[in-house]
Motif scaffolding. Structure first.
Motif, PDB file in Angstrom:
ATOM      1  N   PRO A 219       1.200  -1.316  -0.226  1.00  0.00           N
ATOM      2  CA  PRO A 219      -0.152  -0.291   0.084  1.00  0.00           C
ATOM      3  C   PRO A 219       0.567   1.268  -0.354  1.00  0.00           C
ATOM      4  O   PRO A 219       1.770   1.304   0.691  1.00  0.00           O
ATOM      5  N   GLY A 220       0.153   1.957  -0.484  1.00  0.00           N
ATOM      6  CA  GLY A 220       0.870   3.284  -0.960  1.00  0.00           C
ATOM      7  C   GLY A 220       1.914   4.012  -1.833  1.00  0.00           C
ATOM      8  O   GLY A 220       1.984   3.111  -2.207  1.00  0.00           O
ATOM      9  N   SER A 221       2.114   4.939  -1.930  1.00  0.00           N
ATOM     10  CA  SER A 221       3.521   4.893  -2.789  1.00  0.00           C
ATOM     11  C   SER A 221       4.685   5.760  -1.957  1.00  0.00           C
ATOM     12  O   SER A 221       4.454   6.424  -0.812  1.00  0.00           O
ATOM     13  N   TRP A 222       5.717   4.887  -3.027  1.00  0.00           N
ATOM     14  CA  TRP A 222       7.020   6.056  -1.794  1.00  0.00           C
ATOM     15  C   TRP A 222       8.490   5.491  -2.751  1.00  0.00           C
ATOM     16  O   TRP A 222       8.381   5.963  -4.010  1.00  0.00           O
ATOM     17  N   GLU A 223       9.391   7.243  -1.560  1.00  0.00           N
ATOM     18  CA  GLU A 223      10.281   7.664  -2.411  1.00  0.00           C
ATOM     19  C   GLU A 223      11.406   7.122  -1.608  1.00  0.00           C
ATOM     20  O   GLU A 223      11.259   6.422  -0.462  1.00  0.00           O
ATOM     21  N   GLY A 224      13.169   6.801  -1.713  1.00  0.00           N
ATOM     22  CA  GLY A 224      13.882   6.820  -0.593  1.00  0.00           C
ATOM     23  C   GLY A 224      15.215   7.425  -1.013  1.00  0.00           C
ATOM     24  O   GLY A 224      15.273   7.955  -2.094  1.00  0.00           O
ATOM     25  N   GLU A 225      16.072   6.941  -0.144  1.00  0.00           N
ATOM     26  CA  GLU A 225      17.454   7.233  -0.457  1.00  0.00           C
ATOM     27  C   GLU A 225      18.425   6.019  -0.126  1.00  0.00           C
ATOM     28  O   GLU A 225      18.663   5.742   0.821  1.00  0.00           O
ATOM     29  N   VAL A 226      19.362   5.782  -1.783  1.00  0.00           N
ATOM     30  CA  VAL A 226      20.578   4.925  -0.669  1.00  0.00           C
ATOM     31  C   VAL A 226      20.991   5.582  -0.419  1.00  0.00           C
ATOM     32  O   VAL A 226      22.054   7.142  -0.963  1.00  0.00           O
ATOM     33  N   GLU A 227      21.287   5.163   0.806  1.00  0.00           N
ATOM     34  CA  GLU A 227      22.773   5.822   2.133  1.00  0.00           C
ATOM     35  C   GLU A 227      23.790   5.267   2.142  1.00  0.00           C
ATOM     36  O   GLU A 227      25.025   6.530   2.073  1.00  0.00           O
ATOM     37  N   ARG A 228      24.462   3.887   1.804  1.00  0.00           N
ATOM     38  CA  ARG A 228      25.604   3.397   1.411  1.00  0.00           C
ATOM     39  C   ARG A 228      25.363   2.081   0.815  1.00  0.00           C
ATOM     40  O   ARG A 228      24.538   1.678   0.486  1.00  0.00           O
ATOM     41  N   VAL A 229      26.690   1.591   0.004  1.00  0.00           N
ATOM     42  CA  VAL A 229      26.453   0.822  -1.081  1.00  0.00           C
ATOM     43  C   VAL A 229      27.691  -0.096  -0.256  1.00  0.00           C
ATOM     44  O   VAL A 229      28.904   1.080  -0.341  1.00  0.00           O
TER      45      VAL A 229
END
Length: 122
Positions: free
Chosen positions: A50-60
């Motif tokens: 459910p919902g619409s999402w955003e995000g940020e890869v902080e570390r690889v």
């Protein structure tokens, strides 16, 4: 593998964009909820979440055929956020196994606040 492009597809809940990153026999474990998915089940669970999402890869972190990411994820209204720590086991340039740990972001528990333990990270 372009791990940031994979995360973009996952956050957009884009089935067609997610699938090519994985081997057809890939296995996905969401450890915190004790769930194991086939690739098709994972795509369904992710794309129908459910919902619409955003995000940020902080570390690889890359180690041979393993990638580890730390990603902060939030709904578009930014009412809360969670962090995912993801272990990607690659076979060639595709994901053969994904093990994820999802945790809610928030303040320390009251008992630690009262003891004045630790300091904020940011």
């Amino acid at each position: 593998m372009d791990i940031r492009a994979l995360w973009t597809a996952v956050l957009a809940q884009d089935e067609e964009a997610i699938r090519p990153f994985f081997h057809p026999d890939a296995r996905v474990d969401w450890v915190c909820t004790n769930e194991r998915f086939t690739l098709d089940e994972y795509i369904t669970a992710n794309c129908r979440y459910p919902g619409s999402w955003e995000g940020e890869v902080e570390r690889v972190e890359e180690q041979g055929e393993q990638l580890v990411t730390v990603t902060r994820v939030w709904p578009r209204d930014r009412s809360f956020s969670v962090h995912a720590v993801s272990f990607f086991r690659l076979r060639g340039d595709k994901v053969a196994r994904l093990e994820e740990y999802w945790a809610d972001d928030g303040p320390p528990p009251q008992w630690r606040q009262e003891m004045k333990l630790g300091q904020p990270l940011k």
